[in-house]
Every structure is written in structure tokens, then in C-alpha cells.
Design a protein around this motif. Structure first.
Motif, PDB file in Angstrom:
ATOM      1  N   GLY A  10       0.806  -1.216   0.000  1.00 46.71           N
ATOM      2  CA  GLY A  10       0.000   0.000   0.000  1.00 46.71           C
ATOM      3  C   GLY A  10       0.836   1.262   0.000  1.00 46.71           C
ATOM      4  N   ALA A  11       1.944   1.241   0.724  1.00 48.70           N
ATOM      5  CA  ALA A  11       2.830   2.406   0.748  1.00 48.70           C
ATOM      6  C   ALA A  11       3.454   2.657  -0.623  1.00 48.70           C
ATOM      7  N   LYS A  45       0.870   4.227  -2.938  1.00 48.94           N
ATOM      8  CA  LYS A  45       0.686   5.662  -2.721  1.00 48.94           C
ATOM      9  C   LYS A  45       1.672   6.470  -3.550  1.00 48.94           C
ATOM     10  N   ARG A 103       0.439   6.409  -7.130  1.00 48.34           N
ATOM     11  CA  ARG A 103      -0.753   7.247  -7.286  1.00 48.34           C
ATOM     12  C   ARG A 103      -0.370   8.724  -7.395  1.00 48.34           C
ATOM     13  N   GLU A 104       0.614   9.142  -6.632  1.00 50.97           N
ATOM     14  CA  GLU A 104       1.064  10.536  -6.679  1.00 50.97           C
ATOM     15  C   GLU A 104       1.732  10.873  -8.002  1.00 50.97           C
ATOM     16  N   PRO A 143      -4.172   1.305  -6.342  1.00 49.71           N
ATOM     17  CA  PRO A 143      -4.158   2.597  -5.651  1.00 49.71           C
ATOM     18  C   PRO A 143      -5.291   3.540  -6.025  1.00 49.71           C
ATOM     19  N   GLY A 186      -8.205   2.110  -4.119  1.00 49.71           N
ATOM     20  CA  GLY A 186      -7.912   1.777  -2.736  1.00 49.71           C
ATOM     21  C   GLY A 186      -8.147   0.326  -2.390  1.00 49.71           C
TER      22      GLY A 186
END
Length: 281
Positions: free
Chosen positions: A35-36, A39, A42-43, A139, A142
Motif C-alpha cells: 500500500g505504501a 501511494k 498514485r502521486e 491505488p 484503494g
């Protein structure tokens, strides 16, 4: 996938799990790490990334991979310091004995670069060539898909089950291209298989990456997925998810599947035999 994977939780895996701690706890920690990394991707997601040459494309793909790996790799290595790390995403075949992380830091990377939503991050722990656990994180939505050998498949904690469809003629099926610049014999086989499925199935979807189709088979949204060629990182996560969700994993001829197989078929039990017949024509 071999029968030993489909009936996971065999004695060797159970013994190794007992000796090395709880695989269920490890799965939760792996999901946090994945998940990290998601992120970070996604950015980086947004407009289409322009490129004019193959070299520019490869640099853009590598930039995404490296950004996610900078977060993902140290976290997974802390979780399993003795586990090996598969460096080549497109590699296939058997691994040496022991534990290995098989990771795709940007599954569907080319979609990401084109501003398309079908991409994610995957991590699978393989122990003596059997997948023990896997995490696939999307991502943009979610969503996190997880599977533990012998412990079932889940979407954000909710159990997954494959479709109950028993008629290929009523089935939504899918396939994917394993890689660009595929061998001509394989591309011919892909084309003929799509034609055959267009005759026998209800609807055929074709897109990349493979993992997202396999997630949909595990969730019962798609009845069957097949692919010719492929890599461990492409197929192992979804194959474990489908198997743990009650699906059948084989090659396109119905024989046991391993990462060294020349094809993969993941299907609801009710349409697996018919899918094999179609793909074997």
C-alpha cells in the motif's frame, strides 16, 4: 498451477510456516508495504507521459518501477531478510529452493504512463516454488486483494469466490498480451485463441495487465482468463487468488500449471473443461 498449489496448506508449507512465524501476520505486513508503494505511484499518476523512442519509453517505465521499489523493497526485505529477490519482472521458470519475493512494483506500468486506470502493485512470497501469500493493491480505488495459501482469498477482508457459471456460451472471458515484441508463433496462437473464444463464449475482453483479469476471475466477475507465455510476477499473484477463491488453474491444455508452463488458464470450475476444449482446437 500444480495440484499442490490448488490444495494449498500442504505439510511442507505448514511446517515452514510454523518454523518461521505466522504467515497471516506476514500477509498483513506485506499489505501495508504494498500500500505504501501504491501511494507513491498514485502521486505520480496523471497526464499521459510523452515519449518518442523506445529508449524514452523504457526510461519512463523504469522511473515508475524505481519510485515504487524505493519504498517497497526495503520494507519487504526487513520482513524477510533471508528471502531472495527476483530482479527481473519478466522472468519465468522455477526458482531455487527457499523463500523469494516475486514483485511487480508497477503492474500495468504502460497503462499508468498513458493515463489509464488499470495498474497496481503486487508482491508474492514464494517458498520452495509454492506461492505462500500474495497482495495486489489498486491505488486508484484503494482496493487490496490478498490470498494466503490454504487461507482463502479476500478483497479488503471480504471473502472472494469464483463464478458459479457452468456454460461457456454465457461466460465473460478475458485474455492478455504477456509482453511487447512477443514471438510470432505466440502472437499467432493468441489471435487464433481469441477467434475461438469469440465463437464459443459470450464476450471476450482483451487488455493488459494479466493480474487485473485474474482478480476479476477470483471475484466472480469474469468466468475465465487465459494467456500464452507470461512471467512469474504477472501470473503468480492472480493464480493464487483464483485458486484460493475456488477456481481451477491449469495450462491451456488442462495440464498442471507452473511458472515454466507455456500458457495459463484460470477459470470457474463450471467452465474450465469447455475453455480447455476451445483453447485446444
Amino acid at each position: 498451477m500444480t495440484d499442490s498449489i490448488q490444495s494449498t496448506g500442504n505439510a511442507a508449507v505448514a511446517e515452514a510456516a510454523s518454523a518461521s512465524g505466522s504467515d497471516a501476520e506476514l500477509l498483513a505486513q506485506t499489505a501495508t508495504a504494498v500500500g505504501a508503494a501504491g501511494k507513491v505511484l498514485r502521486e505520480r499518476f496523471g497526464d499521459v507521459v510523452p515519449y518518442r523512442t523506445r529508449e524514452e519509453l523504457m526510461r519512463a517505465l523504469a522511473a515508475n518501477d524505481n519510485a515504487a521499489l524505493d519504498v517497497l523493497r526495503p520494507r519487504l526485505e526487513r520482513l524477510r531478510p533471508e528471502a531472495g529477490w527476483v530482479e527481473e519482472e519478466l522472468a519465468g521458470g522455477a526458482l531455487p529452493a527457499g523463500e523469494w519475493w516475486v514483485v511487480d512494483p508497477a503492474e500495468g506500468n504502460v497503462n499508468h504512463l498513458h493515463g489509464l486506470p488499470e495498474w497496481g502493485v503486487t508482491a508474492t512470497l514464494v517458498r520452495d516454488n509454492e506461492p505462500v501469500l500474495t497482495v495486489v493493491h489498486l491505488p486508484l480505488t484503494g482496493e487490496t486483494y490478498t490470498a494466503l495459501a490454504g487461507g482463502g482469498a479476500y478483497l479488503d477482508g471480504r471473502p472472494l469466490h469464483v463464478s458459479e457459471t457452468a456454460d461457456l456460451g454465457l461466460s465473460l472471458v478475458a485474455t492478455s498480451q504477456a509482453r511487447p515484441d512477443e514471438d510470432e508463433a505466440i502472437t499467432q496462437r493468441i489471435g487464433s485463441s481469441i477467434t475461438a473464444m469469440l465463437v464459443d463464449a459470450l464476450v471476450v475482453r482483451t487488455s493488459v495487465p494479466a493480474s487485473l483479469h485474474l482478480l476479476n476471475v477470483a471475484a466472480g466477475r469474469i468466468d475465465a482468463f487465459w494467456q500464452f507465455a507470461g512471467a512469474r510476477a504477472d501470473l503468480l499473484p492472480g493464480a493464487l487468488l483464483v485458486a484460493e477463491a475456488g477456481g481451477r488453474i491449469s495450462d491451456a491444455e488442462g495440464l498442471p500449471w507452473t511458472p515454466a508452463s507455456e500458457s495459463l488458464l484460470a477459470a470457474a470450475p463450471g467452465v474450465h473443461t469447455a475453455a480447455v476444449a476451445t483453447l485446444s482446437r
